[in-house]
Design an enzyme around this catalytic site. Sequence first.
Site, PDB file in Angstrom:
ATOM      1  N   ILE A  15       0.865  -1.313   0.573  1.00 16.94           N
ATOM      2  CA  ILE A  15      -0.040   0.015  -0.017  1.00 16.94           C
ATOM      3  C   ILE A  15       0.547   1.266  -0.011  1.00 16.94           C
ATOM      4  CG2 ILE A  15      -1.724  -1.097   0.601  1.00 16.94           C
ATOM      5  CD1 ILE A  15      -0.908   0.288   3.701  1.00 16.94           C
ATOM      6  N   PHE A  20      12.150   4.506   4.618  1.00 19.50           N
ATOM      7  CA  PHE A  20      13.150   2.730   4.545  1.00 19.50           C
ATOM      8  C   PHE A  20      12.061   1.675   4.610  1.00 19.50           C
ATOM      9  CE2 PHE A  20      15.772   6.760   6.324  1.00 19.50           C
ATOM     10  CZ  PHE A  20      16.554   6.385   5.327  1.00 19.50           C
ATOM     11  N   ASP A 128      11.369  15.566   8.508  1.00 23.46           N
ATOM     12  CA  ASP A 128      10.716  15.070   6.928  1.00 23.46           C
ATOM     13  C   ASP A 128       9.363  15.994   7.205  1.00 23.46           C
ATOM     14  OD1 ASP A 128      10.455  15.299   4.562  1.00 23.46           O
ATOM     15  OD2 ASP A 128      10.158  12.766   4.688  1.00 23.46           O
TER      16      ASP A 128
END
EC number: 2.7.11.1
Length: 415
Positions: A15, A20, A128
């Site tokens: 999905i 990573f 992030d």
Amino acid sequence: MELRVGNRYRLGRKIGSGSFGDIYLGTDIAAGEEVAIKLECVKTKPPQLHIESKIYKMMQGGVGIPTIRWCGAEGDYNVMVMELLGPSLEDLFNFCSRKFSLKTILLLADQMISRIEYIHSKNFIHRDVKPDNFLMGLGKKGNLVYIIDFGLAKKYRDARTHQHIPYRENKNLTGTARYASINTHLGIEQSRRDDLESLGYVLMYFNLGSLPWQGLKAATKRQKYERISEKKMSTPIEVLCKGYPSEFATYLNFCRSLRFDDKPDYSYLRQLFRNLFHRQGFSYDYVFDWNMLKFGASRAADDAERERRDREERLRHSRNPATRGLPSTASGRLRGTQEVAPPTPLTPTSHTANTSPRPVSGMERERKVSMRLHRGAPVNISSSDLTGRQDTSRMSTSQIPGRVASSGLQSVVHR
């Protein structure tokens, strides 16, 4: 063939992908609940998933932090099983035609600041911050914003002494260039201020639909980063935020004014947007744009279906003069035709199933799609995170990548 991990979780289709490793839909066999399963090859050096799972465990218990169900190794893979979540804010932004209302942006900002504050309180920076890494919950938690993907997170202070990491320069860009802070572009070590500056760009992205430094062309990734950096630095905050409430410019100016090791005033930033929320006369009802769109599509579909049935009824009467003047139910029985039941009105709190077979209209298909998206089902998604969605544009329901099937994960074949 059935693939299992931890002797308890059934592995399903892919999905998405995180910083990573790849993410799969899974099922907790004992509980009968769907979960998200993140896999990383054991040969990966250093083992990023192991590091990320440790950070998640440190974050457990926080509001808007996904629950970790299980971590371990299975065959050739490191595995992390997590709570399944709904669509990302990027998915919902696309669903809402790449435009959020001020109310929705302010409701999101309040929760997003709190998620970042919580991570910082646990001695980590995220590094992030972007719409793809904020997901909505499912079911009763459908109005709760979650933050995910700690693959790039870093400890910024000692847990015991709170000694801050030292200031450094000449660092490579870590994160997503579109939302990266100016100091990150300049190669300066990231700290708490950078997560919050990135959030400021995310909020303006929701306001504008796109940022001025999107779509820049360059021969190499490094050159593209440089072009983004130049455009970002040459765009004054007041120009970026022009036409929108001054609080957005105030927020970004505050973030840029922070020193490397300053503790941000999270309460001040939250209050900035809360005051604006109240001045606008908004209500904290947690009705987001996608909720309205979903309900609006449902009402439109219902109206269209009612109109279609009325047309069919009129057409049937016009073709059968003998039945004119008779009630529709009587005429139906007289001619031996199927009785046409009146449509059931759709309300926000009650949905009555109609078991009569009938064609599915385009509007009804749109309604079903909107409802599926709201529950976290696939609608042309390409998120890079742990979600409860399925990437049907790249993989069919029955596909499981061969490298997973041959990995040494426990296989159960039902005959």
